[in-house]
Design a protein around this motif. Structure first.
Motif, PDB file in Angstrom:
ATOM      1  N   GLY A  35       0.778  -1.242   0.000  1.00  0.00           N
ATOM      2  CA  GLY A  35       0.000   0.000   0.000  1.00  0.00           C
ATOM      3  C   GLY A  35       0.800   1.277   0.000  1.00  0.00           C
ATOM      4  O   GLY A  35       0.229   2.374   0.044  1.00  0.00           O
ATOM      5  N   GLY A  36       2.125   1.190  -0.081  1.00  0.00           N
ATOM      6  CA  GLY A  36       2.944   2.399  -0.020  1.00  0.00           C
ATOM      7  C   GLY A  36       2.724   3.334  -1.195  1.00  0.00           C
ATOM      8  O   GLY A  36       2.692   4.562  -1.031  1.00  0.00           O
ATOM      9  N   GLY A  37       2.569   2.774  -2.398  1.00  0.00           N
ATOM     10  CA  GLY A  37       2.367   3.611  -3.577  1.00  0.00           C
ATOM     11  C   GLY A  37       1.087   4.414  -3.491  1.00  0.00           C
ATOM     12  O   GLY A  37       1.060   5.595  -3.868  1.00  0.00           O
ATOM     13  N   GLN A  38       0.015   3.793  -3.016  1.00  0.00           N
ATOM     14  CA  GLN A  38      -1.260   4.501  -2.876  1.00  0.00           C
ATOM     15  C   GLN A  38      -1.152   5.610  -1.833  1.00  0.00           C
ATOM     16  O   GLN A  38      -1.683   6.718  -2.025  1.00  0.00           O
ATOM     17  CB  GLN A  38      -2.364   3.518  -2.484  1.00  0.00           C
ATOM     18  N   LYS A  39      -0.461   5.332  -0.739  1.00  0.00           N
ATOM     19  CA  LYS A  39      -0.266   6.363   0.290  1.00  0.00           C
ATOM     20  C   LYS A  39       0.504   7.550  -0.276  1.00  0.00           C
ATOM     21  O   LYS A  39       0.172   8.711   0.001  1.00  0.00           O
ATOM     22  CB  LYS A  39       0.478   5.776   1.486  1.00  0.00           C
ATOM     23  N   MET A  40       1.539   7.259  -1.075  1.00  0.00           N
ATOM     24  CA  MET A  40       2.322   8.327  -1.687  1.00  0.00           C
ATOM     25  C   MET A  40       1.461   9.151  -2.636  1.00  0.00           C
ATOM     26  O   MET A  40       1.482  10.393  -2.626  1.00  0.00           O
ATOM     27  CB  MET A  40       3.512   7.730  -2.429  1.00  0.00           C
ATOM     28  N   ALA A  41       0.679   8.466  -3.470  1.00  0.00           N
ATOM     29  CA  ALA A  41      -0.184   9.165  -4.420  1.00  0.00           C
ATOM     30  C   ALA A  41      -1.186  10.052  -3.696  1.00  0.00           C
ATOM     31  O   ALA A  41      -1.419  11.205  -4.095  1.00  0.00           O
ATOM     32  CB  ALA A  41      -0.900   8.145  -5.302  1.00  0.00           C
ATOM     33  N   ASP A  42      -1.777   9.529  -2.628  1.00  0.00           N
ATOM     34  CA  ASP A  42      -2.742  10.315  -1.860  1.00  0.00           C
ATOM     35  C   ASP A  42      -2.085  11.537  -1.230  1.00  0.00           C
ATOM     36  O   ASP A  42      -2.677  12.625  -1.172  1.00  0.00           O
ATOM     37  CB  ASP A  42      -3.382   9.450  -0.767  1.00  0.00           C
ATOM     38  N   LYS A  43      -0.862  11.346  -0.783  1.00  0.00           N
ATOM     39  CA  LYS A  43      -0.163  12.428  -0.072  1.00  0.00           C
ATOM     40  C   LYS A  43       0.147  13.600  -0.993  1.00  0.00           C
ATOM     41  O   LYS A  43       0.069  14.768  -0.585  1.00  0.00           O
ATOM     42  CB  LYS A  43       1.130  11.879   0.538  1.00  0.00           C
ATOM     43  N   ILE A  44       0.487  13.306  -2.257  1.00  0.00           N
ATOM     44  CA  ILE A  44       0.825  14.398  -3.181  1.00  0.00           C
ATOM     45  C   ILE A  44      -0.346  14.753  -4.089  1.00  0.00           C
ATOM     46  O   ILE A  44      -0.225  15.626  -4.959  1.00  0.00           O
ATOM     47  CB  ILE A  44       2.070  14.053  -4.024  1.00  0.00           C
ATOM     48  N   GLY A  45      -1.490  14.095  -3.882  1.00  0.00           N
ATOM     49  CA  GLY A  45      -2.705  14.478  -4.585  1.00  0.00           C
ATOM     50  C   GLY A  45      -2.783  14.068  -6.041  1.00  0.00           C
ATOM     51  O   GLY A  45      -3.326  14.798  -6.871  1.00  0.00           O
ATOM     52  N   VAL A  46      -2.251  12.886  -6.356  1.00  0.00           N
ATOM     53  CA  VAL A  46      -2.325  12.369  -7.734  1.00  0.00           C
ATOM     54  C   VAL A  46      -2.830  10.927  -7.689  1.00  0.00           C
ATOM     55  O   VAL A  46      -3.037  10.366  -6.608  1.00  0.00           O
ATOM     56  CB  VAL A  46      -0.961  12.429  -8.452  1.00  0.00           C
ATOM     57  N   GLY A  47      -3.004  10.328  -8.852  1.00  0.00           N
ATOM     58  CA  GLY A  47      -3.489   8.959  -8.913  1.00  0.00           C
ATOM     59  C   GLY A  47      -2.365   7.938  -8.887  1.00  0.00           C
ATOM     60  O   GLY A  47      -1.216   8.236  -9.242  1.00  0.00           O
ATOM     61  N   LEU A  48      -2.703   6.734  -8.465  1.00  0.00           N
ATOM     62  CA  LEU A  48      -1.779   5.601  -8.562  1.00  0.00           C
ATOM     63  C   LEU A  48      -1.964   5.010  -9.958  1.00  0.00           C
ATOM     64  O   LEU A  48      -3.016   4.446 -10.272  1.00  0.00           O
ATOM     65  CB  LEU A  48      -2.085   4.564  -7.485  1.00  0.00           C
ATOM     66  N   LEU A  49      -0.950   5.145 -10.801  1.00  0.00           N
ATOM     67  CA  LEU A  49      -1.058   4.729 -12.200  1.00  0.00           C
ATOM     68  C   LEU A  49      -1.077   3.219 -12.355  1.00  0.00           C
ATOM     69  O   LEU A  49      -1.660   2.697 -13.305  1.00  0.00           O
ATOM     70  CB  LEU A  49       0.099   5.317 -13.004  1.00  0.00           C
ATOM     71  N   GLY A  50      -0.417   2.513 -11.452  1.00  0.00           N
ATOM     72  CA  GLY A  50      -0.378   1.058 -11.557  1.00  0.00           C
ATOM     73  C   GLY A  50       0.587   0.452 -10.562  1.00  0.00           C
ATOM     74  O   GLY A  50       1.464   1.132 -10.024  1.00  0.00           O
ATOM     75  N   GLN A  51       0.391  -0.845 -10.313  1.00  0.00           N
ATOM     76  CA  GLN A  51       1.265  -1.616  -9.436  1.00  0.00           C
ATOM     77  C   GLN A  51       1.908  -2.727 -10.258  1.00  0.00           C
ATOM     78  O   GLN A  51       1.220  -3.598 -10.789  1.00  0.00           O
ATOM     79  CB  GLN A  51       0.468  -2.213  -8.275  1.00  0.00           C
ATOM     80  N   VAL A  52       3.218  -2.687 -10.359  1.00  0.00           N
ATOM     81  CA  VAL A  52       3.955  -3.647 -11.182  1.00  0.00           C
ATOM     82  C   VAL A  52       4.456  -4.781 -10.289  1.00  0.00           C
ATOM     83  O   VAL A  52       5.208  -4.537  -9.331  1.00  0.00           O
ATOM     84  CB  VAL A  52       5.151  -2.982 -11.888  1.00  0.00           C
ATOM     85  N   PRO A  53       4.083  -6.020 -10.564  1.00  0.00           N
ATOM     86  CA  PRO A  53       4.523  -7.133  -9.719  1.00  0.00           C
ATOM     87  C   PRO A  53       6.005  -7.446  -9.921  1.00  0.00           C
ATOM     88  O   PRO A  53       6.586  -7.149 -10.979  1.00  0.00           O
ATOM     89  CB  PRO A  53       3.649  -8.294 -10.191  1.00  0.00           C
ATOM     90  N   ASN A 110       3.967 -12.328 -20.336  1.00  0.00           N
ATOM     91  CA  ASN A 110       4.434 -11.710 -19.096  1.00  0.00           C
ATOM     92  C   ASN A 110       3.263 -11.032 -18.390  1.00  0.00           C
ATOM     93  O   ASN A 110       2.589 -10.189 -18.981  1.00  0.00           O
ATOM     94  CB  ASN A 110       5.524 -10.673 -19.405  1.00  0.00           C
ATOM     95  N   PRO A 111       3.001 -11.380 -17.123  1.00  0.00           N
ATOM     96  CA  PRO A 111       1.853 -10.793 -16.413  1.00  0.00           C
ATOM     97  C   PRO A 111       1.970  -9.292 -16.204  1.00  0.00           C
ATOM     98  O   PRO A 111       0.966  -8.629 -15.921  1.00  0.00           O
ATOM     99  CB  PRO A 111       1.848 -11.539 -15.073  1.00  0.00           C
ATOM    100  N   ALA A 112       3.176  -8.738 -16.345  1.00  0.00           N
ATOM    101  CA  ALA A 112       3.348  -7.301 -16.160  1.00  0.00           C
ATOM    102  C   ALA A 112       2.960  -6.501 -17.403  1.00  0.00           C
ATOM    103  O   ALA A 112       2.799  -5.284 -17.320  1.00  0.00           O
ATOM    104  CB  ALA A 112       4.796  -6.992 -15.784  1.00  0.00           C
ATOM    105  N   LYS A 113       2.807  -7.176 -18.553  1.00  0.00           N
ATOM    106  CA  LYS A 113       2.511  -6.447 -19.793  1.00  0.00           C
ATOM    107  C   LYS A 113       1.243  -5.623 -19.666  1.00  0.00           C
ATOM    108  O   LYS A 113       1.225  -4.428 -20.004  1.00  0.00           O
ATOM    109  CB  LYS A 113       2.398  -7.421 -20.965  1.00  0.00           C
ATOM    110  N   GLU A 114       0.157  -6.231 -19.213  1.00  0.00           N
ATOM    111  CA  GLU A 114      -1.122  -5.514 -19.105  1.00  0.00           C
ATOM    112  C   GLU A 114      -1.029  -4.372 -18.114  1.00  0.00           C
ATOM    113  O   GLU A 114      -1.690  -3.335 -18.284  1.00  0.00           O
ATOM    114  CB  GLU A 114      -2.241  -6.480 -18.728  1.00  0.00           C
ATOM    115  N   VAL A 115      -0.216  -4.537 -17.071  1.00  0.00           N
ATOM    116  CA  VAL A 115      -0.035  -3.455 -16.096  1.00  0.00           C
ATOM    117  C   VAL A 115       0.607  -2.252 -16.770  1.00  0.00           C
ATOM    118  O   VAL A 115       0.152  -1.106 -16.599  1.00  0.00           O
ATOM    119  CB  VAL A 115       0.829  -3.923 -14.908  1.00  0.00           C
ATOM    120  N   PHE A 116       1.651  -2.481 -17.556  1.00  0.00           N
ATOM    121  CA  PHE A 116       2.323  -1.375 -18.230  1.00  0.00           C
ATOM    122  C   PHE A 116       1.423  -0.724 -19.278  1.00  0.00           C
ATOM    123  O   PHE A 116       1.462   0.496 -19.472  1.00  0.00           O
ATOM    124  CB  PHE A 116       3.631  -1.850 -18.863  1.00  0.00           C
ATOM    125  N   LEU A 117       0.601  -1.512 -19.968  1.00  0.00           N
ATOM    126  CA  LEU A 117      -0.335  -0.938 -20.926  1.00  0.00           C
ATOM    127  C   LEU A 117      -1.352  -0.048 -20.211  1.00  0.00           C
ATOM    128  O   LEU A 117      -1.704   1.035 -20.707  1.00  0.00           O
ATOM    129  CB  LEU A 117      -1.048  -2.048 -21.702  1.00  0.00           C
TER     130      LEU A 117
END
Length: 358
Positions: A291-309, A330-337
């Protein structure tokens, strides 16, 4: 008789979901053709990476059926003319949007995200370049499998310009093309600034929808130089869920707030979000926290673009010159798209305030 005005009146009820204006007002409807019971027209999107193109197409068809005739056969062609809010085209005149990919610390996968973001935008139909601005630790040549190549020179209006290396449809430039792979770049700030200016001003980048800047980690001289010489359209912040990485990522975000010309933050990419072993594709092990990425996004007021495994194929792809987006398995392909679509979406919203189409 059904007329073009009937079709336009119906389509004037369809809103572009992000820009919140109707398609007719935005001048996105082109080439209406009515032939007996068939209607065809083109919707000109603001980016080929538009994540809402299917919704727009469905809304157009429904509006015509409801407001004109339910028996009409409607065919919608979707094409894109990438928008730009750049008024000054003295620097990189053929480039519509410039995206800086940054991180607060090294080792969080910033170059991996840069490479796959560039390839994802290209796969979605955009013209893309990637500039490796990490002078001390260039990784683009290895990630694209072109570490043995050297840029050519071309005469353009009496000036000698470098020609980027092309690989997988992406135009590439890096200091790694000009030095031995084992050679350390031991340069002071002025030499680095000079090299970056040459990469920007003395390179024939041609026409690009997006130029990705793979920035070095930290908040140093290179960042200040690039902010001064390059009209950056937006920033993508890369971090891992780990608290140490998040603390440094916040410093990078604050740096862009401190610059004289404020550069929009497009969102946060959380890399290495969880570990998934190949033999357990549905398992998630949160090695670096959760959940660190979401906390960071919330803190600076932007969206979480994606979580890369954190999967082995992402690392292998970067080492062999075939990044994850090129591997359909690769399961990460759809995340990057998905990340690429959201980055393009955010830029289109920013550009809508004052659109300049090339």
């Amino acid at each position: 008789m059904i007329t073009q005005q009937d079709i336009l009146k119906a389509l004037s009820t369809v809103q572009e979901p992000d820009l919140r204006k109707d398609l007719v007002t935005l001048n996105m409807i082109k080439d209406i053709v009515i032939n007996d019971n068939n209607v065809t027209f083109t919707v000109v999107l603001t980016t080929p990476a538009c994540p809402l193109k299917e919704k727009i197409e469905t809304d157009c068809i429904n509006a015509i059926h409801e407001l004109v005739s339910p028996s009409l056969h409607v065919k919608v062609e979707m094409r894109a003319n990438v928008t730009s809010n750049r008024m000054d085209k003295l620097v990189l005149p053929g480039v519509k949007n410039i995206i800086a990919v940054v991180s607060g610390k090294g080792g969080v996968g910033k170059s991996t995200v840069s490479a796959n973001l560039a390839l994802a935008l290209h796969q979605l139909g955009a013209k893309v370049g990637l500039l490796d601005a990490d002078i001390h630790g260039p990784s683009v040549p290895m990630m694209f499998g072109v570490h043995d190549e050297t840029p050519d020179m071309r005469d353009v209006n009496g000036k000698q310009l470098m020609v980027p290396i092309e690989r997988h449809g992406i135009k590439l430039l890096s200091i790694g093309f000009m030095i031995d792979p084992n050679q350390a770049v031991v340069w002071r700030g002025p030499m680095i600034s000079s090299a970056l200016r040459q990469f920007v001003n003395d390179t024939d980048w041609g026409e690009l929808d997006y130029l990705i800047l793979d920035m070095p980690p930290g908040t140093g001289d290179i960042h200040l130089t690039m902010a001064q010489i390059v009209p950056v359209s937006g920033v993508v912040l890369v971090t891992t869920p780990q608290d140490v990485a998040l603390a440094d990522a916040m410093k990078a975000a604050v740096m862009f707030e401190m610059l004289p010309t404020k550069i929009p933050m497009l969102g946060v990419v959380e890399n290495m979000s969880w570990f998934t072993p190949a033999e357990l594709p549905d398992a998630k092990y949160y090695i670096f926290g959760q959940g660190g990425g979401q906390k960071m996004a919330d803190k600076i007021g932007v969206g979480l673009l994606g979580q890369v495994p954190l999967v082995q194929g992402v690392r292998e792809g970067g080492d062999t010159g075939m990044p994850a987006v090129l591997d359909d398995m690769n399961p990460a392909k759809e995340v990057f798209l998905t990340i690429a679509k959201q980055v393009a979406q955010q830029l289109a919203i920013i550009n809508s305030a004052k659109v300049v189409t090339a």
